[in-house]
Design a protein around this motif. Sequence first.
Motif, PDB file in Angstrom:
ATOM      1  N   SER A   1      97.339   0.431 -61.344  1.00  0.00           N
ATOM      2  CA  SER A   1      96.261  -0.033 -60.468  1.00  0.00           C
ATOM      3  C   SER A   1      96.579   0.158 -59.002  1.00  0.00           C
ATOM      4  CB  SER A   1      95.976  -1.512 -60.751  1.00  0.00           C
ATOM      5  OG  SER A   1      97.135  -2.306 -60.431  1.00  0.00           O
ATOM      6  N   ARG A   2      97.848   0.418 -58.701  1.00  0.00           N
ATOM      7  CA  ARG A   2      98.239   0.589 -57.295  1.00  0.00           C
ATOM      8  C   ARG A   2      98.341   2.062 -56.914  1.00  0.00           C
ATOM      9  NH1 ARG A   2     103.147  -3.433 -56.023  1.00  0.00           N
ATOM     10  NH2 ARG A   2     102.453  -2.936 -53.892  1.00  0.00           N
ATOM     11  N   VAL A   3      97.832   2.946 -57.785  1.00  0.00           N
ATOM     12  CA  VAL A   3      97.818   4.375 -57.491  1.00  0.00           C
ATOM     13  C   VAL A   3      96.453   4.750 -56.953  1.00  0.00           C
ATOM     14  CG1 VAL A   3      98.038   6.680 -58.468  1.00  0.00           C
ATOM     15  CG2 VAL A   3      99.513   4.835 -59.289  1.00  0.00           C
ATOM     16  N   ARG A   4      96.445   5.434 -55.796  1.00  0.00           N
ATOM     17  CA  ARG A   4      95.182   5.764 -55.129  1.00  0.00           C
ATOM     18  C   ARG A   4      94.500   6.947 -55.819  1.00  0.00           C
ATOM     19  NH1 ARG A   4      92.975   4.749 -50.289  1.00  0.00           N
ATOM     20  NH2 ARG A   4      94.830   3.634 -49.618  1.00  0.00           N
ATOM     21  N   LYS A   5      93.192   6.846 -55.883  1.00  0.00           N
ATOM     22  CA  LYS A   5      92.402   7.975 -56.360  1.00  0.00           C
ATOM     23  C   LYS A   5      92.352   9.036 -55.263  1.00  0.00           C
ATOM     24  CE  LYS A   5      89.487   4.947 -59.159  1.00  0.00           C
ATOM     25  NZ  LYS A   5      88.115   4.523 -59.449  1.00  0.00           N
ATOM     26  N   PRO A   6      91.904  10.303 -55.587  1.00  0.00           N
ATOM     27  CA  PRO A   6      91.347  10.751 -56.847  1.00  0.00           C
ATOM     28  C   PRO A   6      92.337  11.488 -57.738  1.00  0.00           C
ATOM     29  CG  PRO A   6      90.846  12.369 -55.185  1.00  0.00           C
ATOM     30  CD  PRO A   6      91.670  11.304 -54.515  1.00  0.00           C
ATOM     31  N   LEU A   7      93.586  11.755 -57.259  1.00  0.00           N
ATOM     32  CA  LEU A   7      94.449  12.637 -58.027  1.00  0.00           C
ATOM     33  C   LEU A   7      94.980  11.965 -59.287  1.00  0.00           C
ATOM     34  CD1 LEU A   7      96.464  14.543 -55.314  1.00  0.00           C
ATOM     35  CD2 LEU A   7      94.586  15.334 -56.718  1.00  0.00           C
ATOM     36  N   SER A   8      95.305  10.686 -59.267  1.00  0.00           N
ATOM     37  CA  SER A   8      95.848   9.994 -60.439  1.00  0.00           C
ATOM     38  C   SER A   8      95.136   8.669 -60.604  1.00  0.00           C
ATOM     39  CB  SER A   8      97.356   9.793 -60.283  1.00  0.00           C
ATOM     40  OG  SER A   8      98.005  11.028 -60.196  1.00  0.00           O
ATOM     41  N   PRO A   9      93.921   8.667 -61.050  1.00  0.00           N
ATOM     42  CA  PRO A   9      93.170   7.411 -61.158  1.00  0.00           C
ATOM     43  C   PRO A   9      93.751   6.521 -62.243  1.00  0.00           C
ATOM     44  CG  PRO A   9      91.939   9.208 -62.147  1.00  0.00           C
ATOM     45  CD  PRO A   9      93.138   9.817 -61.491  1.00  0.00           C
ATOM     46  N   ALA A  10      93.644   5.212 -62.035  1.00  0.00           N
ATOM     47  CA  ALA A  10      94.175   4.245 -62.998  1.00  0.00           C
ATOM     48  C   ALA A  10      93.459   4.350 -64.336  1.00  0.00           C
ATOM     49  CB  ALA A  10      94.038   2.826 -62.423  1.00  0.00           C
ATOM     50  N   GLN A  11      92.145   4.663 -64.334  1.00  0.00           N
ATOM     51  CA  GLN A  11      91.398   4.757 -65.577  1.00  0.00           C
ATOM     52  C   GLN A  11      91.948   5.863 -66.467  1.00  0.00           C
ATOM     53  OE1 GLN A  11      89.240   2.513 -66.221  1.00  0.00           O
ATOM     54  NE2 GLN A  11      88.328   3.238 -68.141  1.00  0.00           N
ATOM     55  N   LEU A  12      92.250   7.000 -65.865  1.00  0.00           N
ATOM     56  CA  LEU A  12      92.816   8.109 -66.655  1.00  0.00           C
ATOM     57  C   LEU A  12      94.161   7.717 -67.229  1.00  0.00           C
ATOM     58  CD1 LEU A  12      92.805  11.045 -67.619  1.00  0.00           C
ATOM     59  CD2 LEU A  12      93.776  11.690 -65.398  1.00  0.00           C
ATOM     60  N   LEU A  13      94.992   7.091 -66.426  1.00  0.00           N
ATOM     61  CA  LEU A  13      96.304   6.657 -66.919  1.00  0.00           C
ATOM     62  C   LEU A  13      96.153   5.610 -68.029  1.00  0.00           C
ATOM     63  CD1 LEU A  13      98.290   6.361 -63.583  1.00  0.00           C
ATOM     64  CD2 LEU A  13      98.739   7.971 -65.443  1.00  0.00           C
ATOM     65  N   LEU A  14      95.171   4.742 -67.884  1.00  0.00           N
ATOM     66  CA  LEU A  14      94.960   3.726 -68.900  1.00  0.00           C
ATOM     67  C   LEU A  14      94.524   4.343 -70.219  1.00  0.00           C
ATOM     68  CD1 LEU A  14      95.149   0.637 -69.034  1.00  0.00           C
ATOM     69  CD2 LEU A  14      92.689   0.547 -68.541  1.00  0.00           C
TER      70      LEU A  14
END
Length: 800
Positions: A635-648
Amino acid sequence: MRAQPGRQPELAGWVAAHRGSLLAATATVTTLVHRGGTSGGGPTERPACCHAVWFPTSGCAWKCAGSQLPEWPEAEKAEKLARGAALKWASGVFYRPEKLEGLGQYRNRETQRNRSIQSRLKSTVQSYLEGVNAGLEQLRSAAQEVQSVCQDLGAARWALLDGADRFQGLQQMRALMAEHVQLASVVQVLPQLFSVHEVFSHTLQLLRGQHLLEAHAELMMMEHLRDDILSQLHLRGLSSAQATVLSYFGGLQELNESLAKQLWDIVGSSLRLVREDPVLFVTAVRIIEREEKIDDTLLLEATFLPPGRPKGWRQKFYHVLQETITGAHFHAARMDAEGPGLARHLTALQKDIVSELRVVKDLMVQCVPAHYNILSVCTATYHQALTSHLQDILREDLDKQALFLLLEWTLRVYHSPEMMGHPDLLPEVDVSALGPLMSPELVDQTERKYVVKVKASVLEWMQRTLEVEFKEWFREEEPETDHQGFFQSALPVIVMQMLNENIQVASLITDSLQQKIYNMALEELEAFLGRSVKPLAPLPILTDPGSHGYLSPPFFSPSSSVSSLHPNTAHREVPASLQAALDRMQKKACQLLLEELLLDLQPLCLQLPSRKWLSGSQLVSSMCEVIDKYAKDFSRVRKPLSPAQLLLMESEFLVASQYLRALMQKKMVCKSKEERGQLCDRLLQDATQLRELFCGLGLDRSQQSLEAVFALRELICLKDPTLLSLEVLGFVTKYPDVSDEHISTLLDLRGDVSKEVRHMVLDMMTQHPQVLPESYRPIFSTILVPPPELPLCLRKGKCA
């Protein structure tokens, strides 16, 4: 009586119509000619030598016996034709007897007609005879005149032959007169010839005292004397005497060279002289113009060209002026045209050229004739010399700063109001018609060199920056965060700022250079993304048993270091290759995070399935704690390159696949119905707990892969094994990537499936092959099933 000229055609027609009657008249005319004609119109007398000849129409005529009348070959034929015509006419007129009464009238009429014809013939013949007689008289007179002229010519010829001896004496007189004229000319110029050397000495003293006009006047006088003597010798063909004259006037060459040297020294110092003492410069220009007029006069006459002519001093004036300008600014300073000295050199050139062109415009133009176009000549000289000078500088291996200075100075400064567009030079100075200082090809080549230098500098700088950033990742401190709480790194900002600065600097020159730098920046950014992935990969090391076995930054989130590397696309479209590099960077960062998650989950996954797990272990709760910890980092990773939703989403898929993989390892077989019930309950509890965890983290159930665990539980919970075919068919339809080995392993996990049911289930799968939909994400194809264990043979014979 002469025949009238106007009636001759009519007479000719009539003669043709009465040819028969004319035959008789011809004999009469012939007789008259032989008799010499008649004096009147009466009948002629019979000559003694003639006898009568009868003609049918005109009666008798006389034929001379002593002479042969010309015989006409057609006379007989004509007579026959006349007789025939007469008979035909008579038969037509007198075919009746009563017509014979008018025979006398017809005879009288024809007689009168014949007489008229004879009279006309006599007149015509008489006229022609008179004309022939006049012509003969003229020929006779002309013959007499020609004979008289021949006699006169003969007399003149004899008179000329008699006077030939006297001409020899005149020739000698002519030679003596020519010699006298030459001697008289020599006597006239003797005083000047005797004073030549004295004039030479005086002219040399004048030159040393810089009395140039007086010295040039005496020099012109001596040259005129010499050239006049040489011209006279040339006209008289006395070329052998010219060498003596040239030897006698040999001092003129030395004086000419001395005068020319002083003139060119003055021209070489013209920019200084027109400010300090313009009189000397004007004197030099006047002398040059005198010589130019003498050259023009001699070339126009084109009879005799004295030695040393034409001098061409005006062209020499231009040449010396151009050499002075070129040598003063572009030869001596070449060694300083590299590195930091280039900026000082270009600044000095700018200042000197503007200053000197102002002197030419304000002062030198007034000292020379208008047709010299001295301002245009000097402007073109500076322009051409600068062009050559810049080409020489560009042959050296210059750094990027020097290349930028050259491009800026050539394309912007040169035409600006600071130099050639200076208000004091306009509008007389116009360099637009002289072409560019650097050709478009050379500008493009220089821009490419500059891009190569900038690229090398950017590459080196990026590498050092990446090394520093890589060291920062392994600090024991938590990374910096922005005002929104996201992890951040100064690396993307620094890189983008540096690239943007280079692009902005290039925009000061040309749009083409800016575009080249922009393309280079995109290429280097793409390469940088590829290089930055390498240090993100964890390095395997030997650690203590409690560690993961890898060296990993303690507070480092892989995607945070490239979160702001995306270029500004407000006005430019991101190339596909750069977008692909960004995607690869994103996937690699996600992959590294998932590998970290996998390292923490693997020890827990190794503990299932087991009897301890069935009895109510906190294994899944531990897995949830690990997942929740990583989710907070996501959740502390800034979009758009590594969004939290994709990681989740990727984390959930990883957990589901690892959970299923653990079940497929054949570690446990249910020994009873009660144990199968415990397995189903445990599967339900674990899947539900994990699903609620990810739903709480913000992942919708439709996006989760844990549904496969619920479907697998249904296969194990089925109480009647004979219905497994239908249940497996539904399972295979929902998950088409499941294989026979996966189903066989699940059947083994149940522990109550007979061989017949197993064969029936597997045959059903063979009869219903599945095709993977395009939108389906395989999950079972990533899970490998361990091969079956072979039975151990203790002795020879059949294995038990």
